[in-house]
Design a protein around this motif. Structure first.
Motif, PDB file in Angstrom:
ATOM      1  N   GLU A 144      13.379  90.986 -74.085  1.00 45.76           N
ATOM      2  CA  GLU A 144      13.342  90.931 -75.693  1.00 45.76           C
ATOM      3  C   GLU A 144      12.128  90.983 -76.213  1.00 45.76           C
ATOM      4  O   GLU A 144      11.847  91.014 -77.343  1.00 45.76           O
ATOM      5  CB  GLU A 144      13.952  89.714 -76.034  1.00 45.76           C
ATOM      6  CG  GLU A 144      15.660  89.915 -76.023  1.00 45.76           C
ATOM      7  CD  GLU A 144      16.293  90.866 -76.689  1.00 45.76           C
ATOM      8  OE1 GLU A 144      16.189  91.002 -77.997  1.00 45.76           O
ATOM      9  OE2 GLU A 144      17.036  91.668 -76.222  1.00 45.76           O
ATOM     10  N   GLY A 145      11.042  91.087 -75.256  1.00 42.04           N
ATOM     11  CA  GLY A 145       9.530  91.186 -75.670  1.00 42.04           C
ATOM     12  C   GLY A 145       9.451  89.603 -76.245  1.00 42.04           C
ATOM     13  O   GLY A 145       8.213  89.421 -76.633  1.00 42.04           O
ATOM     14  N   ILE A 146       9.695  88.360 -75.525  1.00 40.92           N
ATOM     15  CA  ILE A 146       9.589  87.257 -76.069  1.00 40.92           C
ATOM     16  C   ILE A 146       8.607  86.861 -74.815  1.00 40.92           C
ATOM     17  O   ILE A 146       8.763  87.090 -73.645  1.00 40.92           O
ATOM     18  CB  ILE A 146      10.716  86.224 -75.959  1.00 40.92           C
ATOM     19  CG1 ILE A 146      11.748  86.693 -77.295  1.00 40.92           C
ATOM     20  CG2 ILE A 146      10.259  84.778 -76.124  1.00 40.92           C
ATOM     21  CD1 ILE A 146      13.134  86.297 -77.117  1.00 40.92           C
ATOM     22  N   ARG A 198      14.342  82.612 -62.733  1.00 36.51           N
ATOM     23  CA  ARG A 198      14.069  84.231 -62.371  1.00 36.51           C
ATOM     24  C   ARG A 198      15.254  84.924 -63.359  1.00 36.51           C
ATOM     25  O   ARG A 198      14.960  85.983 -64.191  1.00 36.51           O
ATOM     26  CB  ARG A 198      14.240  84.717 -61.041  1.00 36.51           C
ATOM     27  CG  ARG A 198      13.421  85.865 -60.785  1.00 36.51           C
ATOM     28  CD  ARG A 198      13.369  86.214 -59.487  1.00 36.51           C
ATOM     29  NE  ARG A 198      12.894  85.286 -58.428  1.00 36.51           N
ATOM     30  CZ  ARG A 198      13.233  85.256 -57.093  1.00 36.51           C
ATOM     31  NH1 ARG A 198      14.034  86.070 -56.651  1.00 36.51           N
ATOM     32  NH2 ARG A 198      12.949  84.030 -56.512  1.00 36.51           N
ATOM     33  N   GLU A 199      16.468  84.485 -63.279  1.00 37.31           N
ATOM     34  CA  GLU A 199      17.719  85.122 -63.831  1.00 37.31           C
ATOM     35  C   GLU A 199      17.254  84.879 -65.552  1.00 37.31           C
ATOM     36  O   GLU A 199      17.489  85.902 -66.184  1.00 37.31           O
ATOM     37  CB  GLU A 199      18.884  84.679 -63.439  1.00 37.31           C
ATOM     38  CG  GLU A 199      19.278  85.093 -62.289  1.00 37.31           C
ATOM     39  CD  GLU A 199      20.673  84.822 -62.035  1.00 37.31           C
ATOM     40  OE1 GLU A 199      21.453  84.297 -62.796  1.00 37.31           O
ATOM     41  OE2 GLU A 199      21.172  84.992 -60.577  1.00 37.31           O
ATOM     42  N   LEU A 200      16.954  83.908 -65.716  1.00 38.83           N
ATOM     43  CA  LEU A 200      16.539  83.637 -67.242  1.00 38.83           C
ATOM     44  C   LEU A 200      15.601  84.379 -67.663  1.00 38.83           C
ATOM     45  O   LEU A 200      15.740  85.058 -68.799  1.00 38.83           O
ATOM     46  CB  LEU A 200      16.307  81.954 -67.611  1.00 38.83           C
ATOM     47  CG  LEU A 200      17.478  80.909 -67.405  1.00 38.83           C
ATOM     48  CD1 LEU A 200      16.986  79.547 -67.356  1.00 38.83           C
ATOM     49  CD2 LEU A 200      18.399  81.024 -68.244  1.00 38.83           C
ATOM     50  N   LYS A 201      14.625  84.428 -67.022  1.00 37.91           N
ATOM     51  CA  LYS A 201      13.349  85.361 -67.400  1.00 37.91           C
ATOM     52  C   LYS A 201      13.697  86.502 -67.644  1.00 37.91           C
ATOM     53  O   LYS A 201      13.361  87.524 -68.730  1.00 37.91           O
ATOM     54  CB  LYS A 201      12.283  85.176 -66.428  1.00 37.91           C
ATOM     55  CG  LYS A 201      11.191  84.052 -66.462  1.00 37.91           C
ATOM     56  CD  LYS A 201      10.032  84.060 -65.665  1.00 37.91           C
ATOM     57  CE  LYS A 201       9.367  82.974 -65.978  1.00 37.91           C
ATOM     58  NZ  LYS A 201       8.184  82.459 -64.911  1.00 37.91           N
ATOM     59  N   ARG A 202      14.624  87.107 -66.513  1.00 35.10           N
ATOM     60  CA  ARG A 202      14.848  88.684 -66.601  1.00 35.10           C
ATOM     61  C   ARG A 202      15.336  88.970 -67.815  1.00 35.10           C
ATOM     62  O   ARG A 202      15.276  90.147 -68.331  1.00 35.10           O
ATOM     63  CB  ARG A 202      16.049  88.862 -65.380  1.00 35.10           C
ATOM     64  CG  ARG A 202      15.413  89.543 -64.092  1.00 35.10           C
ATOM     65  CD  ARG A 202      16.296  89.995 -63.357  1.00 35.10           C
ATOM     66  NE  ARG A 202      17.526  89.370 -63.162  1.00 35.10           N
ATOM     67  CZ  ARG A 202      18.094  88.684 -62.000  1.00 35.10           C
ATOM     68  NH1 ARG A 202      17.426  88.375 -61.076  1.00 35.10           N
ATOM     69  NH2 ARG A 202      19.297  88.449 -62.025  1.00 35.10           N
ATOM     70  N   MET A 242       6.666  85.321 -80.112  1.00 36.15           N
ATOM     71  CA  MET A 242       7.038  84.005 -80.073  1.00 36.15           C
ATOM     72  C   MET A 242       6.902  83.513 -78.550  1.00 36.15           C
ATOM     73  O   MET A 242       7.259  84.282 -77.513  1.00 36.15           O
ATOM     74  CB  MET A 242       8.207  83.719 -80.497  1.00 36.15           C
ATOM     75  CG  MET A 242       9.103  82.360 -80.011  1.00 36.15           C
ATOM     76  SD  MET A 242      10.651  82.000 -80.459  1.00 36.15           S
ATOM     77  CE  MET A 242      11.593  82.515 -79.447  1.00 36.15           C
ATOM     78  N   LYS A 243       6.352  82.178 -78.255  1.00 36.22           N
ATOM     79  CA  LYS A 243       6.176  81.574 -76.940  1.00 36.22           C
ATOM     80  C   LYS A 243       7.497  80.706 -76.736  1.00 36.22           C
ATOM     81  O   LYS A 243       7.979  80.026 -77.693  1.00 36.22           O
ATOM     82  CB  LYS A 243       5.149  80.704 -76.694  1.00 36.22           C
ATOM     83  CG  LYS A 243       3.950  81.648 -76.471  1.00 36.22           C
ATOM     84  CD  LYS A 243       2.801  80.380 -76.074  1.00 36.22           C
ATOM     85  CE  LYS A 243       1.461  81.128 -75.849  1.00 36.22           C
ATOM     86  NZ  LYS A 243       0.313  80.396 -75.760  1.00 36.22           N
ATOM     87  N   LEU A 244       8.340  80.866 -75.742  1.00 38.47           N
ATOM     88  CA  LEU A 244       9.645  80.204 -75.199  1.00 38.47           C
ATOM     89  C   LEU A 244       9.369  79.589 -73.965  1.00 38.47           C
ATOM     90  O   LEU A 244       9.028  80.295 -72.991  1.00 38.47           O
ATOM     91  CB  LEU A 244      10.549  81.406 -75.280  1.00 38.47           C
ATOM     92  CG  LEU A 244      11.856  80.726 -75.082  1.00 38.47           C
ATOM     93  CD1 LEU A 244      12.498  79.810 -76.375  1.00 38.47           C
ATOM     94  CD2 LEU A 244      13.120  81.734 -74.865  1.00 38.47           C
ATOM     95  N   GLN A 247      14.234  83.843 -84.817  1.00 36.88           N
ATOM     96  CA  GLN A 247      12.792  82.767 -84.809  1.00 36.88           C
ATOM     97  C   GLN A 247      11.487  83.693 -84.965  1.00 36.88           C
ATOM     98  O   GLN A 247      10.517  83.305 -85.379  1.00 36.88           O
ATOM     99  CB  GLN A 247      12.968  82.086 -83.685  1.00 36.88           C
ATOM    100  CG  GLN A 247      13.936  80.886 -83.755  1.00 36.88           C
ATOM    101  CD  GLN A 247      13.486  79.840 -84.479  1.00 36.88           C
ATOM    102  OE1 GLN A 247      12.099  79.298 -84.376  1.00 36.88           O
ATOM    103  NE2 GLN A 247      14.336  79.341 -85.479  1.00 36.88           N
ATOM    104  N   SER A 248      11.554  84.811 -83.811  1.00 40.06           N
ATOM    105  CA  SER A 248      10.433  85.411 -83.665  1.00 40.06           C
ATOM    106  C   SER A 248       9.837  86.124 -84.809  1.00 40.06           C
ATOM    107  O   SER A 248       8.576  86.643 -84.721  1.00 40.06           O
ATOM    108  CB  SER A 248      10.620  86.248 -82.466  1.00 40.06           C
ATOM    109  OG  SER A 248      11.717  87.272 -82.944  1.00 40.06           O
ATOM    110  N   SER A 249      10.816  86.317 -85.872  1.00 40.05           N
ATOM    111  CA  SER A 249      10.179  87.040 -87.011  1.00 40.05           C
ATOM    112  C   SER A 249       9.605  86.081 -88.318  1.00 40.05           C
ATOM    113  O   SER A 249       9.113  86.624 -89.050  1.00 40.05           O
ATOM    114  CB  SER A 249      11.216  87.980 -87.819  1.00 40.05           C
ATOM    115  OG  SER A 249      12.361  87.111 -87.955  1.00 40.05           O
ATOM    116  N   ARG A 250       9.642  84.847 -87.796  1.00 38.33           N
ATOM    117  CA  ARG A 250       9.316  84.000 -88.905  1.00 38.33           C
ATOM    118  C   ARG A 250       7.726  83.657 -88.732  1.00 38.33           C
ATOM    119  O   ARG A 250       7.189  83.969 -87.628  1.00 38.33           O
ATOM    120  CB  ARG A 250       9.892  82.480 -88.548  1.00 38.33           C
ATOM    121  CG  ARG A 250      11.023  82.398 -89.203  1.00 38.33           C
ATOM    122  CD  ARG A 250      11.665  80.859 -89.189  1.00 38.33           C
ATOM    123  NE  ARG A 250      12.977  81.175 -89.261  1.00 38.33           N
ATOM    124  CZ  ARG A 250      14.024  80.038 -89.062  1.00 38.33           C
ATOM    125  NH1 ARG A 250      13.594  78.877 -88.392  1.00 38.33           N
ATOM    126  NH2 ARG A 250      15.193  80.425 -88.917  1.00 38.33           N
TER     127      ARG A 250
END
Ligand SMILES: O=P(O)(O)OP(=O)(O)OP(=O)(O)OC[C@H]1O[C@@H](n2cnc3c(O)ncnc32)[C@H](O)[C@@H]1O
Ligand SMILES: [Mg+2]
Length: 198
Positions: A23-25, A14-18, A1-3, A195-198
């Motif tokens: 999670e592989g998102i 940078r903190e949010l991305k880390r 999934m793209k977020l 979400q990512s499994s949908r």
């Protein structure tokens, strides 16, 4: 999934991305999407501002979007700067002026009344428009002189409870494990995984 992570603050981003990218998102920033009008952050709560930012980003791009609204709530200032943390000294995002102002306001406050909490509300608007808002808090105290060069914002004057160092003296991994933002995002991760499994 793209977020889409909707923040204009590079160090916060940078903190949010880390935390989320672990999670592989696949994570996008606002620089990766066409510009869109962003509403001013005028809500009285962190949750309200976080939702407004995430809704704007989702509405403009159609992408699932996450936004953080955060700040420091100082007990001796009745919870301020709170939602005004980014512009406490006037100009938006002047970290040095903001923390100097808080230090000055607390000059005469004794050690036992210098408690404070970092707060992060993180809002997620999914591809289908459904919404989740979570909150994380990190208790500590405001010290008397800035210390440390890591992190951003008020980190150099915040000594987390149980530690002898400021949050600006923690490594990135240490801060993520303890911080308000880390706590909020870990509450959100199950919703992102769904979400990512949908
Ligand atoms: O709204 P965006 O674009 O995400 O970026 P911003 O910097 O304006 O972010 P906020 O509106 O949420 O304001 C948060 C302010 O609170 C402070 N803050 C938030 N989290 C912090 C942290 O982890 N460490 C130190 N200061 C923090 C910092 O000064 C920020 O400017
Ligand atoms: Mg902001």
């Amino acid at each position: 999934m793209k977020l889409l992570l909707a923040s204009r603050n590079a160090k916060k981003l940078r903190e949010l991305k880390r935390i989320v990218a672990a999670e592989g998102i696949e994570v996008l920033g606002l620089d990766d999407v066409p510009e869109f009008p962003e509403a001013p952050e005028t809500a009285p709560t962190f949750e309200g501002n976080a939702l407004a930012k995430a809704r704007d980003a989702h509405a403009a791009t159609g992408l699932p979007a996450v936004a953080d609204d955060s700040g420091i709530a100082v007990d001796a200032l009745n919870g301020m700067p709170g939602v005004l943390s980014a512009r406490w000294a006037g100009a938006h995002g002047d970290d040095a002026a903001n923390l100097e102002l808080v230090l000055g306001q607390l000059r005469d406050v004794p050690d036992e009344r210098r408690g404070a909490a970092f707060v992060s509300a993180v809002a997620y608007v999914a591809a289908d428009g459904s919404e989740v808002v979570v909150r994380g808090e990190w208790r500590g105290a405001i010290i008397r002189e800035a210390r440390g060069a890591n992190g951003f914002g008020y980190d150099p004057i915040f000594r987390p409870d149980g530690l002898e160092v400021t949050s600006a003296e923690l490594s990135a991994e240490e801060k993520d494990a303890l911080s308000h933002r880390g706590k909020a995002l870990r509450l959100l991760l199950p919703h992102l995984r769904g979400q990512s499994s949908r």
